[in-house]
Write a protein that holds these residues in place. Structure first.
Motif, PDB file in Angstrom:
ATOM      1  N   THR A  51       0.851  -1.183   0.000  1.00  0.00           N
ATOM      2  CA  THR A  51       0.000   0.000   0.000  1.00  0.00           C
ATOM      3  C   THR A  51       0.886   1.231   0.000  1.00  0.00           C
ATOM      4  OG1 THR A  51      -1.784  -1.111   1.203  1.00  0.00           O
ATOM      5  CG2 THR A  51      -1.781   1.301   1.226  1.00  0.00           C
ATOM      6  N   VAL A  52       0.578   2.143  -0.919  1.00  0.00           N
ATOM      7  CA  VAL A  52       1.310   3.404  -0.985  1.00  0.00           C
ATOM      8  C   VAL A  52       0.410   4.504  -0.447  1.00  0.00           C
ATOM      9  CG1 VAL A  52       2.460   5.077  -2.487  1.00  0.00           C
ATOM     10  CG2 VAL A  52       2.593   2.620  -3.010  1.00  0.00           C
ATOM     11  N   LEU A  53       0.915   5.270   0.491  1.00  0.00           N
ATOM     12  CA  LEU A  53       0.195   6.419   1.040  1.00  0.00           C
ATOM     13  C   LEU A  53       0.869   7.672   0.513  1.00  0.00           C
ATOM     14  CD1 LEU A  53      -2.149   7.130   2.969  1.00  0.00           C
ATOM     15  CD2 LEU A  53      -0.442   7.345   4.791  1.00  0.00           C
ATOM     16  N   SER A  54       0.137   8.460  -0.275  1.00  0.00           N
ATOM     17  CA  SER A  54       0.759   9.567  -1.008  1.00  0.00           C
ATOM     18  C   SER A  54       0.027  10.882  -0.775  1.00  0.00           C
ATOM     19  CB  SER A  54       0.759   9.240  -2.501  1.00  0.00           C
ATOM     20  OG  SER A  54       1.473  10.199  -3.233  1.00  0.00           O
ATOM     21  N   ASP A  55       0.799  11.975  -0.764  1.00  0.00           N
ATOM     22  CA  ASP A  55       0.208  13.301  -0.620  1.00  0.00           C
ATOM     23  C   ASP A  55      -0.460  13.756  -1.910  1.00  0.00           C
ATOM     24  OD1 ASP A  55       1.197  13.474   1.994  1.00  0.00           O
ATOM     25  OD2 ASP A  55       3.096  14.328   1.304  1.00  0.00           O
ATOM     26  N   ARG A  56       0.156  13.417  -3.035  1.00  0.00           N
ATOM     27  CA  ARG A  56      -0.357  13.830  -4.341  1.00  0.00           C
ATOM     28  C   ARG A  56      -0.204  12.692  -5.333  1.00  0.00           C
ATOM     29  NH1 ARG A  56       0.773  18.049  -1.539  1.00  0.00           N
ATOM     30  NH2 ARG A  56      -0.254  20.071  -1.905  1.00  0.00           N
ATOM     31  N   VAL A  57      -1.144  12.635  -6.282  1.00  0.00           N
ATOM     32  CA  VAL A  57      -1.158  11.547  -7.259  1.00  0.00           C
ATOM     33  C   VAL A  57      -1.203  12.129  -8.664  1.00  0.00           C
ATOM     34  CG1 VAL A  57      -2.461   9.578  -8.151  1.00  0.00           C
ATOM     35  CG2 VAL A  57      -2.293   9.945  -5.675  1.00  0.00           C
ATOM     36  N   VAL A  58      -0.389  11.580  -9.540  1.00  0.00           N
ATOM     37  CA  VAL A  58      -0.455  11.889 -10.977  1.00  0.00           C
ATOM     38  C   VAL A  58      -0.896  10.619 -11.694  1.00  0.00           C
ATOM     39  CG1 VAL A  58       0.792  12.609 -13.040  1.00  0.00           C
ATOM     40  CG2 VAL A  58       1.381  13.614 -10.813  1.00  0.00           C
ATOM     41  N   ILE A  59      -2.042  10.685 -12.349  1.00  0.00           N
ATOM     42  CA  ILE A  59      -2.567   9.525 -13.070  1.00  0.00           C
ATOM     43  C   ILE A  59      -2.092   9.585 -14.519  1.00  0.00           C
ATOM     44  CG2 ILE A  59      -4.647   8.300 -13.802  1.00  0.00           C
ATOM     45  CD1 ILE A  59      -6.114   9.610 -11.459  1.00  0.00           C
ATOM     46  N   ALA A  60      -1.349   8.557 -14.923  1.00  0.00           N
ATOM     47  CA  ALA A  60      -0.846   8.480 -16.298  1.00  0.00           C
ATOM     48  C   ALA A  60      -1.023   7.041 -16.795  1.00  0.00           C
ATOM     49  CB  ALA A  60       0.616   8.904 -16.358  1.00  0.00           C
ATOM     50  N   THR A  61      -2.222   6.521 -16.591  1.00  0.00           N
ATOM     51  CA  THR A  61      -2.482   5.103 -16.811  1.00  0.00           C
ATOM     52  C   THR A  61      -2.842   4.754 -18.246  1.00  0.00           C
ATOM     53  OG1 THR A  61      -4.718   5.557 -15.995  1.00  0.00           O
ATOM     54  CG2 THR A  61      -3.161   4.587 -14.448  1.00  0.00           C
ATOM     55  N   GLY A  62      -3.066   5.751 -19.101  1.00  0.00           N
ATOM     56  CA  GLY A  62      -3.338   5.477 -20.498  1.00  0.00           C
ATOM     57  C   GLY A  62      -4.714   4.888 -20.742  1.00  0.00           C
ATOM     58  N   VAL A  63      -4.902   4.387 -21.956  1.00  0.00           N
ATOM     59  CA  VAL A  63      -6.183   3.815 -22.367  1.00  0.00           C
ATOM     60  C   VAL A  63      -5.955   2.452 -23.013  1.00  0.00           C
ATOM     61  CG1 VAL A  63      -7.301   6.049 -22.693  1.00  0.00           C
ATOM     62  CG2 VAL A  63      -6.108   4.971 -24.623  1.00  0.00           C
ATOM     63  N   ARG A  64      -7.052   1.716 -23.122  1.00  0.00           N
ATOM     64  CA  ARG A  64      -7.050   0.418 -23.793  1.00  0.00           C
ATOM     65  C   ARG A  64      -7.883   0.540 -25.061  1.00  0.00           C
ATOM     66  NH1 ARG A  64     -10.953  -3.287 -23.604  1.00  0.00           N
ATOM     67  NH2 ARG A  64     -11.927  -2.294 -21.793  1.00  0.00           N
ATOM     68  N   ASP A  65      -7.373   0.012 -26.169  1.00  0.00           N
ATOM     69  CA  ASP A  65      -8.058   0.090 -27.452  1.00  0.00           C
ATOM     70  C   ASP A  65      -8.982  -1.104 -27.662  1.00  0.00           C
ATOM     71  OD1 ASP A  65      -6.870   2.493 -28.686  1.00  0.00           O
ATOM     72  OD2 ASP A  65      -5.002   1.352 -28.551  1.00  0.00           O
ATOM     73  N   GLU A  66     -10.231  -0.817 -28.021  1.00  0.00           N
ATOM     74  CA  GLU A  66     -11.177  -1.853 -28.432  1.00  0.00           C
ATOM     75  C   GLU A  66     -11.253  -1.803 -29.957  1.00  0.00           C
ATOM     76  OE1 GLU A  66     -15.967  -2.875 -28.259  1.00  0.00           O
ATOM     77  OE2 GLU A  66     -15.123  -1.318 -26.948  1.00  0.00           O
ATOM     78  N   LEU A  67     -10.771  -2.857 -30.604  1.00  0.00           N
ATOM     79  CA  LEU A  67     -10.655  -2.871 -32.056  1.00  0.00           C
ATOM     80  C   LEU A  67     -11.931  -3.386 -32.716  1.00  0.00           C
ATOM     81  CD1 LEU A  67      -7.054  -4.371 -32.301  1.00  0.00           C
ATOM     82  CD2 LEU A  67      -7.714  -1.960 -32.446  1.00  0.00           C
ATOM     83  N   PRO A  68     -12.177  -2.987 -33.953  1.00  0.00           N
ATOM     84  CA  PRO A  68     -13.325  -3.525 -34.682  1.00  0.00           C
ATOM     85  C   PRO A  68     -13.229  -5.050 -34.812  1.00  0.00           C
ATOM     86  CG  PRO A  68     -12.375  -1.662 -35.856  1.00  0.00           C
ATOM     87  CD  PRO A  68     -11.431  -1.996 -34.743  1.00  0.00           C
ATOM     88  N   ALA A  69     -14.369  -5.702 -34.794  1.00  0.00           N
ATOM     89  CA  ALA A  69     -14.406  -7.170 -34.872  1.00  0.00           C
ATOM     90  C   ALA A  69     -14.286  -7.617 -36.323  1.00  0.00           C
ATOM     91  CB  ALA A  69     -15.687  -7.692 -34.242  1.00  0.00           C
ATOM     92  N   VAL A  70     -13.093  -7.472 -36.874  1.00  0.00           N
ATOM     93  CA  VAL A  70     -12.800  -7.898 -38.237  1.00  0.00           C
ATOM     94  C   VAL A  70     -11.735  -8.981 -38.160  1.00  0.00           C
ATOM     95  CG1 VAL A  70     -11.875  -7.210 -40.485  1.00  0.00           C
ATOM     96  CG2 VAL A  70     -13.377  -5.649 -39.221  1.00  0.00           C
TER      97      VAL A  70
END
Length: 298
Positions: free
Chosen positions: A103-122
């Motif tokens: 467990t990390v206890l932090s004063d400030r958080v920077v979220i840089a988690t990105g995104v996940r791509d959902e591709l066309p069903a081809v």
């Protein structure tokens, strides 16, 4: 329990850039990273990253590796490998983040988690993602060598590809039942030299060959499509950050200083943009790191 002044969640380009600003401000920084860069498929294909000043044509994994090595030269940086799968605000204004059994206890958080791509069903598309199927013309259009470019529609966003990509080659828009262009759309496509194909796609074959239901094979230099994006991590929602809806999916709403709706929580990179690339992620990360640092002085 790990205590940290600043915690950056996500160790790709935006997160590394944010952490670097904080490290150079001589602040204690913890970076949490699960090693799931959005463009890791390009590395697996032996491809390169483009459009980043002074690093054009460098493999994206190499960029990230060099940045991490440089960051870890600062003794005030801690790196935790793993997924931050639970984040909660604490009563004292700090934030608790769970990473495996830690467990990390932090004063400030920077979220840089990105995104996940959902591709066309081809059929055959996912196997070629990052190899011969792409989503960003600015990142990969030049490598089409002004040849035949296929655009596989997955939504109305395909109209933008259909209008843009003639600057990089000769486009064919495969509607594939995804949307119905208006008369104005068709006129704009014709003006830009983009052909429209209405026959549905059966599969992608070879490098970038499209096999149609009527048996035709159309060989392309490369293919572009419009993935639907999803937040790669639940922690923004867990911390109560407001999300905005973009043309391809939700992203974290931030102000010009990358501050989210939650005090002392910042966000950057693809998770906090409607669309982006490596250069924009690095810039956003630098701003988030500076903004997080400056917030300690208010």
């Amino acid at each position: 329990m790990i205590r940290s002044e600043f915690t950056v969640v996500g160790g790709s380009y935006a997160g590394l850039s944010a952490a670097l600003q904080l490290a150079r401000a001589r602040r204690e920084v913890t970076v949490i990273d699960a090693g799931q860069r959005r463009n890791r498929w390009v590395d697996e294909a032996g491809g390169t990253s483009h459009g980043f000043l002074s690093r054009d044509g460098v493999p994206p994994g190499e960029l990230a590796s060099i940045a991490r090595d440089q960051l870890l030269r600062y003794p005030n940086v801690r790196w935790l490998s793993g997924m931050a799968d639970d984040a909660r605000p604490c009563d004292d204004g700090r934030f608790s983040l769970r990473v495996g059994t830690s467990t990390v206890l932090s004063d400030r958080v920077v979220i840089a988690t990105g995104v996940r791509d959902e591709l066309p069903a081809v059929a055959g598309l996912a196997e070629r993602w990052g190899r011969s199927v792409f989503h960003c013309p600015y990142c990969h259009g030049h490598e089409m060598e002004a040849g035949q470019i296929g655009i596989i529609a997955s939504s109305e966003m395909a109209r933008h590809h259909a209008i843009m990509l003639s600057d990089w080659g000769t486009p064919t828009l495969f509607l594939n039942g995804a949307f119905h262009p208006s008369e104005d759309d068709l006129a704009n496509f014709a003006r830009r030299g983009t052909r429209v194909e209405t026959t549905r796609i059966v599969r992608i074959d070879g490098v970038a060959d499209i096999i149609l239901e009527d048996g035709r094979r159309m060989s392309m230099r490369g293919l572009f499509t419009q993935p639907r994006t999803h937040m790669a991590s639940p922690i923004a929602a867990q911390l109560g950050c407001v999300l905005a809806e973009g043309p391809t999916g939700a992203f974290i709403q931030v102000d010009s200083m990358q501050q989210t709706s939650v005090p002392n929580v910042f966000a950057c990179g693809d998770a906090a943009r409607a669309a982006g690339n490596v250069a924009l992620a690095v810039a956003d990360g630098a701003m988030a790191g500076v903004s997080a640092h400056r917030s300690t002085m208010i």
